[in-house]
Design a protein around this motif. Structure first.
Motif, PDB file in Angstrom:
ATOM      1  N   THR A 279       0.832  -1.212   0.000  1.00 30.27           N
ATOM      2  CA  THR A 279       0.000   0.000   0.000  1.00 30.27           C
ATOM      3  C   THR A 279       0.860   1.252   0.000  1.00 30.27           C
ATOM      4  OG1 THR A 279      -1.837  -1.121   1.120  1.00 30.27           O
ATOM      5  CG2 THR A 279      -1.769   1.282   1.285  1.00 30.27           C
TER       6      THR A 279
ATOM      7  N   ALA B  95      -5.767   0.023  -2.399  1.00 33.31           N
ATOM      8  CA  ALA B  95      -4.569   0.856  -2.228  1.00 33.31           C
ATOM      9  C   ALA B  95      -4.407   1.813  -3.400  1.00 33.31           C
ATOM     10  CB  ALA B  95      -3.325  -0.026  -2.100  1.00 33.31           C
TER      11      ALA B  95
ATOM     12  N   ASN C 231       0.929   4.083  -2.875  1.00 37.72           N
ATOM     13  CA  ASN C 231       0.713   5.500  -2.534  1.00 37.72           C
ATOM     14  C   ASN C 231       1.885   6.367  -2.971  1.00 37.72           C
ATOM     15  OD1 ASN C 231      -1.702   6.308  -0.329  1.00 37.72           O
ATOM     16  ND2 ASN C 231      -1.366   4.143  -0.694  1.00 37.72           N
TER      17      ASN C 231
END
Length: 202
Positions: A56, A86, A60
């Motif tokens: 995740t 995510a 990001n």
């Protein structure tokens, strides 16, 4: 094997890898060895790997980081309707910051069309994000063809692949597949939880 190694790291080689003392140098060697292994698998240079705490965080960092860095060139992003949360949540966050997101559909087998991906690319498109392997139905996306098609439509567009489910199970070569950013998580390949990495092309 992983548990035994982690125990060793927690009890013996726990030094700060940036420090010059013995434990620090040993810890740094562990990181260097890990990068060598991963770089060898992907056929990339070690300097292009950034360790993270999970898939995740890798997603990001890739998506939000790329969008913020490239926003002067445009604010249009492309992804799919079947991505992991995510990726989908990162896209929603960027929409709240004024970015526009196109979400591609899939066929009956859960596959993205490379032609549709290329057709969605606009002059203001800065990033395309497509997963390698779907975590629900197991569809393996044609990322090689998608990367080629997207780069043909606009060579400046960054291509991100969430390879959390595919890494270690399929051959993935970022340079060959036109992948600029590749997200991976350790726990999917029997590594410890709380580990991951992001491949970042030059």
């Amino acid at each position: 094997e992983v548990a035994a190694l982690m125990n060793e790291l927690f009890l013996e080689d726990y030094g700060n890898p940036s420090a010059m003392h013995h434990r620090g140098v040993t810890a740094e060697r562990r990181i260097t060895d890990a990068k060598k292994t991963l770089a060898g698998i992907l056929k990339v240079r070690e300097k292009n790997l950034c360790f993270t705490s999970c898939g995740t965080e890798s997603d990001n960092l890739a998506i939000i980081g790329a969008a913020m860095a490239m926003q002067r060139k445009g604010k249009h992003l492309i992804t799919t309707k079947i991505e992991h949360p995510a990726v989908l949540e990162a896209m929603k966050f960027l929409e709240s910051r004024g970015f526009e997101v196109t979400r591609l559909g899939v066929d009956r087998d859960g596959l993205i069309s490379p032609e549709e991906a290329a057709a969605a690319v606009r002059p203001d498109t800065i990033l395309v994000s497509v997963m390698h392997t779907n975590n629900i139905i197991g569809a393996v996306e044609p990322v090689d063809e998608i990367g080629r098609a997207v780069k043909a439509a606009n060579p400046d567009v960054l291509f991100h692949v969430d390879a959390v489910q595919g890494f270690g199970k399929a051959l993935i070569y970022p340079k060959k597949m036109n992948i600029d950013l590749l997200s991976v998580s350790g726990h999917k390949i029997h590594g410890p939880k709380g580990t991951g990495f992001l491949y970042i092309a030059d």
